[in-house]
Design a protein around this motif. Structure first.
Motif, PDB file in Angstrom:
ATOM      1  N   VAL A 115       0.959  -0.928   0.167  1.00  0.00           N
ATOM      2  CA  VAL A 115      -0.352   0.740  -0.067  1.00  0.00           C
ATOM      3  C   VAL A 115       0.981   1.337   0.174  1.00  0.00           C
ATOM      4  O   VAL A 115       1.691   1.669   0.712  1.00  0.00           O
ATOM      5  CB  VAL A 115      -0.927   0.157   1.475  1.00  0.00           C
ATOM      6  N   GLN A 116       0.991   2.057  -1.241  1.00  0.00           N
ATOM      7  CA  GLN A 116       1.528   3.080  -1.036  1.00  0.00           C
ATOM      8  C   GLN A 116       0.277   4.454  -0.354  1.00  0.00           C
ATOM      9  O   GLN A 116      -0.547   4.587  -0.561  1.00  0.00           O
ATOM     10  CB  GLN A 116       1.808   3.696  -2.795  1.00  0.00           C
ATOM     11  N   ALA A 147      -7.336   3.148   4.812  1.00  0.00           N
ATOM     12  CA  ALA A 147      -8.412   3.216   3.974  1.00  0.00           C
ATOM     13  C   ALA A 147      -7.298   1.787   3.070  1.00  0.00           C
ATOM     14  O   ALA A 147      -8.144   0.579   2.603  1.00  0.00           O
ATOM     15  CB  ALA A 147      -8.836   3.612   2.986  1.00  0.00           C
ATOM     16  N   GLY A 148      -6.415   1.856   2.522  1.00  0.00           N
ATOM     17  CA  GLY A 148      -6.097   0.626   1.455  1.00  0.00           C
ATOM     18  C   GLY A 148      -5.908  -0.463   2.734  1.00  0.00           C
ATOM     19  O   GLY A 148      -5.729  -1.623   1.722  1.00  0.00           O
ATOM     20  N   LEU A 149      -5.108  -0.626   3.372  1.00  0.00           N
ATOM     21  CA  LEU A 149      -4.963  -1.783   3.994  1.00  0.00           C
ATOM     22  C   LEU A 149      -6.061  -2.930   4.358  1.00  0.00           C
ATOM     23  O   LEU A 149      -6.678  -4.084   4.656  1.00  0.00           O
ATOM     24  CB  LEU A 149      -4.465  -1.762   5.205  1.00  0.00           C
ATOM     25  N   GLU A 150      -7.252  -2.135   4.844  1.00  0.00           N
ATOM     26  CA  GLU A 150      -8.228  -1.968   5.187  1.00  0.00           C
ATOM     27  C   GLU A 150      -9.122  -3.285   3.804  1.00  0.00           C
ATOM     28  O   GLU A 150      -9.509  -3.756   3.549  1.00  0.00           O
ATOM     29  CB  GLU A 150      -9.129  -1.092   5.448  1.00  0.00           C
ATOM     30  N   ILE A 151      -8.994  -2.303   2.790  1.00  0.00           N
ATOM     31  CA  ILE A 151      -9.882  -3.128   1.486  1.00  0.00           C
ATOM     32  C   ILE A 151      -8.362  -4.627   1.215  1.00  0.00           C
ATOM     33  O   ILE A 151      -9.568  -4.908   1.111  1.00  0.00           O
ATOM     34  CB  ILE A 151      -9.113  -1.688   0.186  1.00  0.00           C
ATOM     35  N   VAL A 152      -7.736  -4.480   0.499  1.00  0.00           N
ATOM     36  CA  VAL A 152      -6.766  -5.243   0.476  1.00  0.00           C
ATOM     37  C   VAL A 152      -6.903  -6.294   1.685  1.00  0.00           C
ATOM     38  O   VAL A 152      -7.181  -7.680   1.408  1.00  0.00           O
ATOM     39  CB  VAL A 152      -5.300  -4.940   0.268  1.00  0.00           C
ATOM     40  N   ALA A 153      -7.251  -5.929   3.256  1.00  0.00           N
ATOM     41  CA  ALA A 153      -8.197  -7.517   3.858  1.00  0.00           C
ATOM     42  C   ALA A 153      -8.374  -7.848   3.379  1.00  0.00           C
ATOM     43  O   ALA A 153      -9.071  -8.798   3.547  1.00  0.00           O
ATOM     44  CB  ALA A 153      -6.820  -6.382   4.951  1.00  0.00           C
TER      45      ALA A 153
END
Length: 385
Positions: free
Chosen positions: A26-27, A257-263
């Motif tokens: 995630v960037q 937000a990125g970490l949550e979506i990917v998880a």
């Protein structure tokens, strides 16, 4: 839930590797002025500690490049640099970063006597000499003009795809393989389509996913989730960015937000609808990064969203862009566009400029244009009954 990822090749970026089955990184991008070294270091470190695999910094001048050298000494984040139009800055920044990003559509602004191929060869030579990865970043609002002219105005996807494939072919021919590609649009459905088409033709190339100008939360997160679920869920995507318009300092929210979506996707928790509802009002606004020329842009984007709520049931797109890089091109496809400069806001109706106004006078001007569009939509609806 097991997702079978595309068999992309590995691309090292500092102390991580993307592609080849490695975890999806995630960037985010710093929103500070690059020459403000202390603030930029603080934000880069905050992003790294929050879980950012890569932190991107904009460099648009030699002074920015000089500041970057000191920033590199003070942070252990994996750094990427965004060169914008000035590709010649690559040799100044490459020694201090782990990845260089260039936009094929921006290679036409400087040194017009050189071909785009010559410019790419220079960039790849610099990146290779300094052990940097490269991102070929194709955006909907800044596509190669020659590519756009070949296709109908309503086909924005094929020019992006052709540009990306063409650049991949050249970079491959140079013997350089540590590169990734991004193909971004503000419309999640277009992001899905163009990335699927690219992945079919080049399944070996790692993809950086993102919805450009996704806007403010929660809408910006929803748009991004729609695209990511349909791509990552199919094994497409090796690194991601959630581009949100937020006040400073706020960048860790993009990482969250990125970490949550990917998880959620990897655990089989699909939350979004299949596509974004394009029959409703759509506010797009770019992430408030270090390129923003006036911080008032962020407040203006929020005011535009609030003011325009009365038009929420109409298929109207309003774009609020924060700098000269995204402003001119990426407001063209919106019904109404605001391109925010240091002191004035440029108001546009499609590609037609309507004038430049102060930050304190732009909202009434925008509302008058929005009123006219809503009235036209009402008349059209009545005439079809």
């Amino acid at each position: 839930m097991t997702i079978r990822r595309n068999p992309t090749r590995p691309v090292p970026i500092g102390n991580i590797t993307i592609g080849d089955g490695h975890p999806i990184a995630v960037q985010s991008m710093t929103a500070t002025k690059t020459q403000d070294i202390d603030a930029t270091v603080a934000q880069a470190e905050a992003l790294r500690q929050r879980g950012a695999g890569v932190v991107r910094i904009a460099v648009d001048s030699t002074k920015d490049a000089e500041a970057l050298a000191e920033i590199r000494r003070q942070t252990t984040a994996n750094l990427a640099v965004d060169l914008q139009e000035n590709f010649r800055l690559a040799e100044l920044v490459a020694p201090h970063v782990d990845k260089v990003r260039y936009n094929p559509g921006h290679l036409y602004h400087h040194a017009r006597e050189l071909t785009w191929q010559d410019k790419v060869k220079y960039l790849i030579d610099v990146a290779g000499s300094n052990g940097c990865a490269v991102r070929i970043g194709v955006n909907c609002g800044s596509v190669d003009p020659a590519k756009k002219e070949k296709y109908a105005a309503n086909d924005s996807i094929t020019p992006m795809l052709e540009s990306a494939l063409e650049h991949c072919e050249l970079v491959d021919s140079l013997g350089f393989h540590h590169f990734v590609v991004s193909l971004k649009d503000s419309d999640p459905s277009k992001v899905v389509e163009v990335n699927k088409r690219f992945a079919e033709q080049r399944p070996d190339v790692p993809l950086h996913l993102g919805v450009t100008e996704a806007g403010m939360p929660p809408d910006g997160i929803i748009k991004t989730r729609i695209a990511f679920e349909q791509l990552i869920g199919k094994g497409i995507g090796d690194t991601v960015r959630v581009s949100l318009t937020l006040p400073n300092p706020r960048k860790p929210e993009e990482i969250d937000a990125g970490l949550e979506i990917v998880a959620d996707i990897q655990a089989g928790r699909v939350r979004s609808v299949v596509r974004f509802d394009d029959t409703k009002l759509n506010i797009i606004s770019c992430p408030s990064c270090s390129r923003v020329e006036n911080e008032a842009f962020v407040d203006l984007a929020a005011k535009v969203k609030e003011m325009s709520a009365y038009a929420q049931d109409y298929a109207i797109t309003i774009a609020v862009m924060g700098c000269r890089v995204n402003g001119p091109g990426e407001t063209d496809d919106a019904d109404l566009g605001l391109w925010c400069g240091p002191a004035k806001v440029n108001l546009k109706k499609g590609e037609e400029p309507l004038g430049a106004f102060g930050y304190d006078e732009i909202l009434p001007k925008l509302k008058a244009e929005l009123d006219a569009l809503v009235d036209a939509k009402k008349r059209m609806s009545t005439s079809t009954l």
